[in-house]
Design a protein around this motif. Sequence first.
Motif, PDB file in Angstrom:
ATOM      1  N   SER A 111      42.733  39.631  32.172  1.00  0.00           N
ATOM      2  CA  SER A 111      41.299  39.734  31.954  1.00  0.00           C
ATOM      3  C   SER A 111      40.999  39.361  30.499  1.00  0.00           C
ATOM      4  CB  SER A 111      40.809  41.142  32.285  1.00  0.00           C
ATOM      5  OG  SER A 111      39.398  41.202  32.281  1.00  0.00           O
ATOM      6  N   ASP A 112      39.823  39.743  30.013  1.00  0.00           N
ATOM      7  CA  ASP A 112      39.436  39.398  28.648  1.00  0.00           C
ATOM      8  C   ASP A 112      39.818  40.483  27.642  1.00  0.00           C
ATOM      9  OD1 ASP A 112      37.655  41.209  29.677  1.00  0.00           O
ATOM     10  OD2 ASP A 112      35.852  40.158  29.023  1.00  0.00           O
ATOM     11  N   ALA A 113      40.376  41.595  28.107  1.00  0.00           N
ATOM     12  CA  ALA A 113      40.779  42.684  27.213  1.00  0.00           C
ATOM     13  C   ALA A 113      41.713  43.625  27.960  1.00  0.00           C
ATOM     14  CB  ALA A 113      39.550  43.461  26.718  1.00  0.00           C
ATOM     15  N   ASP A 114      42.428  44.465  27.221  1.00  0.00           N
ATOM     16  CA  ASP A 114      43.229  45.502  27.859  1.00  0.00           C
ATOM     17  C   ASP A 114      42.309  46.461  28.614  1.00  0.00           C
ATOM     18  OD1 ASP A 114      45.796  44.743  26.932  1.00  0.00           O
ATOM     19  OD2 ASP A 114      45.368  45.621  24.978  1.00  0.00           O
ATOM     20  N   GLY A 115      42.761  46.938  29.759  1.00  0.00           N
ATOM     21  CA  GLY A 115      41.936  47.862  30.519  1.00  0.00           C
ATOM     22  C   GLY A 115      42.645  48.374  31.747  1.00  0.00           C
ATOM     23  N   GLU A 116      41.963  49.203  32.497  1.00  0.00           N
ATOM     24  CA  GLU A 116      42.473  49.750  33.751  1.00  0.00           C
ATOM     25  C   GLU A 116      41.350  49.787  34.770  1.00  0.00           C
ATOM     26  OE1 GLU A 116      44.197  53.577  33.246  1.00  0.00           O
ATOM     27  OE2 GLU A 116      45.917  52.863  32.078  1.00  0.00           O
ATOM     28  N   PHE A 117      41.708  49.762  36.048  1.00  0.00           N
ATOM     29  CA  PHE A 117      40.731  49.944  37.114  1.00  0.00           C
ATOM     30  C   PHE A 117      41.447  50.538  38.316  1.00  0.00           C
ATOM     31  CE2 PHE A 117      42.580  45.837  37.992  1.00  0.00           C
ATOM     32  CZ  PHE A 117      42.610  45.724  39.377  1.00  0.00           C
ATOM     33  N   THR A 118      40.681  51.082  39.247  1.00  0.00           N
ATOM     34  CA  THR A 118      41.242  51.655  40.469  1.00  0.00           C
ATOM     35  C   THR A 118      41.058  50.659  41.606  1.00  0.00           C
ATOM     36  OG1 THR A 118      40.762  53.915  39.753  1.00  0.00           O
ATOM     37  CG2 THR A 118      41.132  53.562  42.113  1.00  0.00           C
ATOM     38  N   LEU A 119      42.158  50.345  42.274  1.00  0.00           N
ATOM     39  CA  LEU A 119      42.134  49.418  43.403  1.00  0.00           C
ATOM     40  C   LEU A 119      42.281  50.222  44.693  1.00  0.00           C
ATOM     41  CD1 LEU A 119      42.162  46.333  44.129  1.00  0.00           C
ATOM     42  CD2 LEU A 119      44.653  46.556  44.273  1.00  0.00           C
ATOM     43  N   ARG A 167      45.474  42.927  31.119  1.00  0.00           N
ATOM     44  CA  ARG A 167      45.789  42.471  29.770  1.00  0.00           C
ATOM     45  C   ARG A 167      45.240  41.058  29.592  1.00  0.00           C
ATOM     46  NH1 ARG A 167      51.763  43.056  27.711  1.00  0.00           N
ATOM     47  NH2 ARG A 167      50.598  42.815  25.762  1.00  0.00           N
ATOM     48  N   PRO A 168      44.948  40.653  28.355  1.00  0.00           N
ATOM     49  CA  PRO A 168      44.566  39.260  28.122  1.00  0.00           C
ATOM     50  C   PRO A 168      45.812  38.384  28.003  1.00  0.00           C
ATOM     51  CG  PRO A 168      44.371  40.507  26.086  1.00  0.00           C
ATOM     52  CD  PRO A 168      44.782  41.493  27.155  1.00  0.00           C
ATOM     53  N   LEU A 169      45.746  37.178  28.535  1.00  0.00           N
ATOM     54  CA  LEU A 169      46.873  36.262  28.454  1.00  0.00           C
ATOM     55  C   LEU A 169      47.242  35.957  27.005  1.00  0.00           C
ATOM     56  CD1 LEU A 169      48.888  34.380  29.891  1.00  0.00           C
ATOM     57  CD2 LEU A 169      47.109  32.609  29.859  1.00  0.00           C
ATOM     58  N   ASP A 170      46.257  35.922  26.136  1.00  0.00           N
ATOM     59  CA  ASP A 170      46.512  35.589  24.731  1.00  0.00           C
ATOM     60  C   ASP A 170      47.471  36.570  24.055  1.00  0.00           C
ATOM     61  OD1 ASP A 170      44.979  33.306  24.738  1.00  0.00           O
ATOM     62  OD2 ASP A 170      43.170  34.272  23.959  1.00  0.00           O
ATOM     63  N   ALA A 171      47.625  37.769  24.605  1.00  0.00           N
ATOM     64  CA  ALA A 171      48.514  38.774  24.005  1.00  0.00           C
ATOM     65  C   ALA A 171      49.972  38.553  24.366  1.00  0.00           C
ATOM     66  CB  ALA A 171      48.088  40.171  24.437  1.00  0.00           C
ATOM     67  N   LEU A 172      50.273  37.576  25.245  1.00  0.00           N
ATOM     68  CA  LEU A 172      51.619  37.459  25.802  1.00  0.00           C
ATOM     69  C   LEU A 172      52.461  36.344  25.183  1.00  0.00           C
ATOM     70  CD1 LEU A 172      50.699  38.011  29.557  1.00  0.00           C
ATOM     71  CD2 LEU A 172      51.340  39.711  27.837  1.00  0.00           C
ATOM     72  N   ALA A 188      36.116  34.044  35.121  1.00  0.00           N
ATOM     73  CA  ALA A 188      35.542  33.880  33.783  1.00  0.00           C
ATOM     74  C   ALA A 188      36.200  34.820  32.776  1.00  0.00           C
ATOM     75  CB  ALA A 188      34.037  34.112  33.830  1.00  0.00           C
ATOM     76  N   ALA A 189      36.482  36.066  33.189  1.00  0.00           N
ATOM     77  CA  ALA A 189      37.125  37.024  32.295  1.00  0.00           C
ATOM     78  C   ALA A 189      38.566  36.612  31.985  1.00  0.00           C
ATOM     79  CB  ALA A 189      37.096  38.421  32.903  1.00  0.00           C
ATOM     80  N   VAL A 190      39.277  36.099  32.995  1.00  0.00           N
ATOM     81  CA  VAL A 190      40.646  35.615  32.776  1.00  0.00           C
ATOM     82  C   VAL A 190      40.652  34.498  31.748  1.00  0.00           C
ATOM     83  CG1 VAL A 190      42.602  34.412  33.839  1.00  0.00           C
ATOM     84  CG2 VAL A 190      41.494  36.301  35.047  1.00  0.00           C
ATOM     85  N   ILE A 191      39.730  33.558  31.887  1.00  0.00           N
ATOM     86  CA  ILE A 191      39.664  32.413  30.981  1.00  0.00           C
ATOM     87  C   ILE A 191      39.303  32.859  29.571  1.00  0.00           C
ATOM     88  CG2 ILE A 191      38.311  30.338  30.477  1.00  0.00           C
ATOM     89  CD1 ILE A 191      38.251  30.004  33.638  1.00  0.00           C
TER      90      ILE A 191
END
Length: 258
Positions: A111-119, A167-172, A188-191
């Motif tokens: 995504s565009d930032a670190d975070g959590e969600f419930t699936l 997590r954002p891809l840029d952090a990896l 859009a958030a991934v990009i």
Amino acid sequence: ALRLSNVWRRRIRSALLRFPAAQELRHDLRRAQLAILRKPLDPDFELLKALTLAPGEQILDIGAIRGQSVDSMRLFQPKAQMHCFEANPLLAEKLERRGMAGVAVHAFGLSDADGEFTLHVPFYRGWMFDGLASVDETAARDWLGPRTIDGFDPAHLRMQAHACRLRPLDALNLAPAFIKIDVQGHEAAVIEGAADTLQRCEPILMIEHDGEAAAARLEAMGFAEHSYEGGALRRTTKRRSNSFHLTVQGADRLRAGG
């Protein structure tokens, strides 16, 4: 004819659901069939035949699900180092168990930032309907019913809630040459979370059902939108099941590979 097709599809689904192990076997047999025929899940993956990877570059599968896309991509790039990202921990565990050489499995989404969600993941008679999983529990459960399953019994329906990471891809610190994205409206958030990586590496992107916001952001970064038709990429802005986005450098990668 369409109604008849849907009726038979429902009947087959209903019969298989009484034998959850048969569902897994069906997936395994389909994978084996495609591997024997050397046929990709989607013909668009044939574009990878022309891709040239430099040392240290990788192929990324964002939204790996059960690994169908990995199988298809490995047909054309068998030696490539691949990274799979799957937010559903149940599917990520299945991917890990497959033990695919040269494939790193990451049990989180991008995504565009670190975070959590419930699936919310629905199960019926022990079979996981991973394609129906949603952050909205009602949306995840509502497709399953008498309309889609013969003899539907709500006593056999159960829901599981799983905490998922982002997590954002840029952090990896990866160096992708090709990225497949299938994230059900989260493109859009991934990009946005991959903006630095995309500008640094200029990979080719294959995006399933991307929206206007994702395409506009990529256009602003110099990625032109194409479709894959008749064995060639063609410039387009028409929405298709898959769209490809690439820079001039991305086009050069394909020319170098023929």
